[in-house]
Design a protein around this motif. Sequence first.
Motif, short mmCIF file in Angstrom:
data_model
loop_
_atom_site.label_atom_id
_atom_site.label_comp_id
_atom_site.label_asym_id
_atom_site.label_seq_id
_atom_site.Cartn_x
_atom_site.Cartn_y
_atom_site.Cartn_z
N GLY A 163 0.81 -1.22 0.00
CA GLY A 163 0.00 0.00 0.00
C GLY A 163 0.84 1.26 0.00
N ALA A 164 1.94 1.25 0.75
CA ALA A 164 2.81 2.43 0.83
C ALA A 164 3.51 2.67 -0.51
CB ALA A 164 3.84 2.25 1.94
N PHE A 165 3.93 1.60 -1.18
CA PHE A 165 4.55 1.75 -2.51
C PHE A 165 3.55 2.32 -3.51
CE2 PHE A 165 7.73 -1.39 -0.94
CZ PHE A 165 8.88 -0.68 -1.27
N MET A 166 2.31 1.85 -3.43
CA MET A 166 1.27 2.33 -4.35
C MET A 166 0.99 3.82 -4.13
SD MET A 166 -0.75 1.21 -6.79
CE MET A 166 -1.24 -0.52 -6.65
N GLU A 167 0.86 4.21 -2.85
CA GLU A 167 0.58 5.62 -2.53
C GLU A 167 1.77 6.51 -2.90
OE1 GLU A 167 -2.25 6.71 -1.29
OE2 GLU A 167 -3.25 4.98 -0.42
N LYS A 168 2.97 5.98 -2.70
CA LYS A 168 4.18 6.75 -3.04
C LYS A 168 4.22 7.00 -4.55
CE LYS A 168 8.29 4.84 -2.34
NZ LYS A 168 9.62 4.50 -1.78
N ALA A 169 3.85 5.99 -5.32
CA ALA A 169 3.83 6.13 -6.78
C ALA A 169 2.86 7.23 -7.20
CB ALA A 169 3.45 4.80 -7.42
N LYS A 170 1.68 7.25 -6.56
CA LYS A 170 0.68 8.27 -6.90
C LYS A 170 1.22 9.67 -6.59
CE LYS A 170 -3.50 7.24 -5.28
NZ LYS A 170 -4.46 6.63 -4.31
N ALA A 171 1.94 9.80 -5.47
CA ALA A 171 2.50 11.11 -5.11
C ALA A 171 3.57 11.53 -6.12
CB ALA A 171 3.08 11.05 -3.70
N PHE A 172 4.41 10.58 -6.56
CA PHE A 172 5.41 10.89 -7.59
C PHE A 172 4.73 11.37 -8.87
CE2 PHE A 172 8.73 8.08 -5.46
CZ PHE A 172 9.61 9.12 -5.23
N GLU A 173 3.62 10.73 -9.23
CA GLU A 173 2.87 11.15 -10.42
C GLU A 173 2.41 12.60 -10.29
OE1 GLU A 173 0.08 9.04 -13.21
OE2 GLU A 173 0.01 7.67 -11.50
N ARG A 174 1.91 12.95 -9.10
CA ARG A 174 1.43 14.31 -8.87
C ARG A 174 2.56 15.33 -9.07
NH1 ARG A 174 -4.06 15.21 -8.87
NH2 ARG A 174 -5.13 13.55 -7.78
N LEU A 175 3.78 14.92 -8.72
CA LEU A 175 4.94 15.81 -8.88
C LEU A 175 5.56 15.72 -10.27
CD1 LEU A 175 6.64 15.22 -5.40
CD2 LEU A 175 5.45 17.29 -6.14
N LYS A 176 4.88 14.95 -11.16
CA LYS A 176 5.36 14.73 -12.53
C LYS A 176 6.73 14.03 -12.57
CE LYS A 176 2.75 18.47 -14.78
NZ LYS A 176 1.78 18.67 -13.72
N LYS A 177 7.03 13.27 -11.51
CA LYS A 177 8.26 12.47 -11.47
C LYS A 177 7.89 11.06 -11.94
CE LYS A 177 10.55 15.15 -7.84
NZ LYS A 177 11.19 15.13 -6.52
N TYR A 178 7.73 10.95 -13.25
CA TYR A 178 7.12 9.74 -13.80
C TYR A 178 8.02 8.52 -13.71
CZ TYR A 178 3.80 13.19 -15.46
OH TYR A 178 2.89 14.21 -15.51
N LYS B 178 3.34 9.94 -20.62
CA LYS B 178 3.81 11.28 -20.25
C LYS B 178 5.28 11.47 -20.60
CE LYS B 178 0.09 12.98 -18.09
NZ LYS B 178 -0.62 14.18 -18.53
N LEU B 179 6.04 10.37 -20.50
CA LEU B 179 7.48 10.44 -20.82
C LEU B 179 7.74 10.34 -22.32
CD1 LEU B 179 8.78 8.12 -17.96
CD2 LEU B 179 9.29 10.57 -18.19
N ALA C 173 3.91 2.64 -23.41
CA ALA C 173 2.59 3.03 -22.92
C ALA C 173 1.53 2.07 -23.45
CB ALA C 173 2.27 4.46 -23.34
N LEU C 174 1.57 1.81 -24.76
CA LEU C 174 0.59 0.89 -25.37
C LEU C 174 0.72 -0.52 -24.82
CD1 LEU C 174 0.31 1.84 -29.13
CD2 LEU C 174 -1.52 1.72 -27.45
N LYS C 175 1.96 -0.93 -24.60
CA LYS C 175 2.20 -2.28 -24.06
C LYS C 175 1.48 -2.44 -22.71
CE LYS C 175 5.83 -4.92 -21.81
NZ LYS C 175 7.17 -4.84 -21.24
#
Length: 464
Positions: free
Chosen positions: A236-251, A281-282, A288-290
Amino acid sequence: MQLSNEEEDYNLSLSKFESMLKTNKVLFFDSEEFEEIILHYLDMGKAALAKKALKLALDQHPKSTGLKLVQVEMLVYDDKLEIAEKLLNELYAIEPTNEEIFIQKANIYSKRDQHEKAVEFLNTALKYTDDYADVYNLIGMEYLFMDNLEMAKQSFIKCLEEDLDDQSALYNVVYCFEFLDQNLDAIAYLNKYIDKNPYSEIAWHQMGRLYYGVKDYENAIRAFDYATLIDDEFLGAFMEKAKAFERLKKYEEAIESYSRTIELDDATSYALLRIGKCHEKLGNKVLALKFFDQTVHEDPLLDKGWIAITDFYIRQKNYQKALFYVNKALAIDNQNRLYWKRFATINKHMDLFEEAEFGFRKAVEFGDHELDTWLFWVDILQFLGEFESAIQTLLQASEYYPEENEVEYRLAGLYFMIQDNTKAKFHLSNGLRLNFDNYIILEDLFPVVWIKKMVQNYIAKYKK
């Protein structure tokens, strides 16, 4: 892993009891052994075995208060509240300072939805108990039943003061803070909690969630980092961390965190979809399609997956491919308004107006009442020369958007087209009142109407 002596004794008692049931030999157990056996079966949901064990227990220990309290618990579980209460009153006469009697009385009143009375009994139990944490937790739950979140929060905080490791109380106290819209107070509380219990991955994870909720994504990531350092399998923490990185555009960092969730467990369609979005985004279109393909393969019912692929091809202006995928989606779920809207949009781009009209009609039929959906649909009906249908559709739209100038101007134009000048002027007047400058809708969509002297004079007169 080596078992403690206590665990070994517990397992031996269970084995001995089950062996007794198979052989029909009556063996002796002390009352505490029986209590553990009965509670074990209750926890396992094996009520019949629990009752059998209780009967044997009371045969061997007819005066045991502990066993009678277990009997009360089972009576309450079976909703035999009057019998349970009578038995508790008998026990109270023998042991008036036994906290478990008050806890069970509270349980009975809670079952009757008399939660204030339950809290009274639990407060009495506090006078006699050694396990304050458990009683405070029960008081907190009663306040939750009463929707008194402030008092519930205070009770769970007291529980945690007695037992820092009570995870259910920790979750509940954060829930109360959030429900009361006190996210910053919750963060302050968790900071103090973490000072006392720095290795609580649950506390760090909850703090990360709260920071995410107030859009402080940097601090959210820092908190999730601590949670994953303490427990490197905390999905759960890895998933939430990923979402926060997305918000910061750190894809790239987001992809790394989402990928870690896939390593820890079977790939989820959500993680695959987000990885695909990050790659898009990158600019990694092939990747992306894969991942979008993997998403729909993993969960064909997830509309977000099909929408991601379709929208990807729409952005590339590859409408044939977009149509291919939206048709596949519709073959799985032909009542999804999001699919129908895209079906309509794609056909509109391809100048297939009858198919587009059908798509918008279906989108509305299945619950899409967005203003732009109504307007796209009406504009296509008008283009196809179906003025009466367009008018009926707009009148339907006006029920959802009664004061919308774009609806009114279109109604005015359409009524002018069918020579109903009275209704046309009524709706033109509404449009001008709601947004005067938007009369250019008539010029853009109804050039034949726009050049009419009557229309020009009406607008000029209104302007004055």
